[in-house]
Design an enzyme around this catalytic site. Structure first.
Site: not given
Ligand SMILES: *Cc1c(COP(=O)(O)O)cnc(C)c1O
Length: 386
Positions: A180, A182-185
């Site tokens: 999603q 906002i996730k790190n990737v």
């Protein structure tokens, strides 16, 4: 404010990312195909899992996993209440019962002891959450699940690149990563389930695409096999190549992304140590005691009067998040419990204490050290002027 608004998160999109997505757009094949297969291969390489199944979200992957494990009426699923709502929503929608366990006051993760107290003959699944980028204490949790013969699904949405005792989170247990925004990737939206279970992987691949005997993409025909037929009714949860290629491109620099996040987190810690001396109610999370490498998905701090704090920070030009409000205290679940009249089977003091105080500060790779200083200065202003 003269300065521009500092959001809580902003995805890092590099020229390589844009080139990769553009190439897919120009290729004549934009939905699920070779690029999604490449993303799955990259997740297998990163985690060491035998299979990776990409889907349209982690929530979609969780839905299919619950179905594959036969979660329905009469089943109890153990999970913290301090988690993303989709876990509890899906358990509820399937007619099963979420059984909430409390978390550690300072790392926000549940423990094998708390899970053990919540096990009953009806327990069909355990879904603990790796929080903020730190790993759960996996050895005792995995041993407990194995001893009781209960499936374990690790929510690794925050933990891409996290190591537990030197081993990547996602290795050796069914795990769900989120892509999603906002996730790190990120893939904009997306999720990847990793597993060593051949049968489970085959079932999830079927269920994610209408229950057809083949995937959306058939390598031999460079497209969908027109002869495919329904093996069991399924869903439409496949991840398009257009999205997959963005995540694969970012995954190639995961170490750099996480290293940058760690630098920013270290700066937060330095500055907050000073602020906490003036404002003892300002408390960052504690690092877990077990050996680990943190992926710094979130920088969570506990503050007094959190909701007004966030409003005041916004007025200072700074966006904050809440990860998470305890699920059992949200409207639908609050009313459901009130109606049943029965107390929750397990008290959740640390969950409720944190749910009222946690705040996620801005943290993303393109932030500068000056941005971190600005956030902490704004916190000082907000906390001393009210
Ligand atoms: C983001 C997140 C999810 C859900 O991921 P989606 O891809 O948005 O469905 C699940 N669990 C946790 C802990 C998350 O942070």
């Amino acid at each position: 404010m003269s300065e521009t608004f500092l959001p809580f998160c902003r995805p890092q999109i590099s020229p390589d990312d844009i080139a990769a997505v553009t190439a897919v757009l120009n290729s004549g094949w934009i939905t699920t195909g070779a690029k999604t297969a490449a993303l799955e291969a990259a997740f297998c390489e990163l985690t060491g899992a035998r299979h990776a199944v990409a889907m349209s979200s982690a929530t979609a992957a969780l839905h299919l996993y619950l179905l594959a494990k036969g979660i329905g009426p009469g089943a109890e699923v153990i999970t913290p209440s301090l988690t993303w709502v989709s876990t509890v929503n899906l358990i509820t929608l399937l007619g099963a019962t979420p059984v909430y366990v409390d978390v550690d006051r300072d790392n926000l993760m549940t423990t094998a002891d708390a899970i053990e107290r919540a096990i009953t003959p009806r327990t069909k699944l355990i879904i603990p959450v790796h929080f903020a980028g730190a790993p759960l204490d996996l050895d005792p949790i995995r041993a407990l699940a194995a001893a009781h013969g209960i499936p374990l699904l690790e929510d690794t949405a925050h933990a891409l690149g996290t190591l537990y005792k030197g081993i990547p989170v996602g290795r050796g247990a069914d795990s769900i990563f989120s892509l999603q925004a906002i996730k790190n990737v990120t893939a904009a939206e997306g999720g990847v389930l990793v597993t060593d279970d051949d049968e489970l992987a085959a079932k999830l691949r079927r269920l994610r695409f209408h229950g057809l005997g083949v995937d959306a993409y058939d390598r031999a025909t460079q497209g969908r096999n027109p002869q495919a037929e329904v093996m069991e009714p399924g869903f439409k949860y496949n991840l398009p190549d257009m999205c997959s290629v963005l995540a694969t491109s970012q995954l190639a620099r995961l170490d750099r992304i996480n290293a940058r996040r760690a630098e920013l987190a270290a700066r937060y810690h330095e500055l907050l140590r000073e602020l906490s001396q003036e404002q003892p109610q300002v408390q960052p999370l504690a690092a877990p005691a077990w050996p680990h490498k943190h992926s710094w998905h979130l920088f969570v701090v506990r503050v007094p009067e959190r909701d007004t704090f966030i409003e005041a920070m916004k007025a200072q030009g700074i966006g904050c998040g809440i990860h998470f409000r305890a699920v059992h205290q949200q409207k639908y679940y609050r009313e459901l419990h009130a109606k049943s009249g029965a107390p929750l089977p397990h008290a959740l003091p640390n969950t409720e204490w944190n749910s009222a105080r946690i705040c996620s500060l801005p943290l993303f790779p393109d932030m500068t050290a000056a941005d971190v200083e600005r956030v902490v200065q704004a916190m000082r202003t907000v906390l001393t002027t009210r």
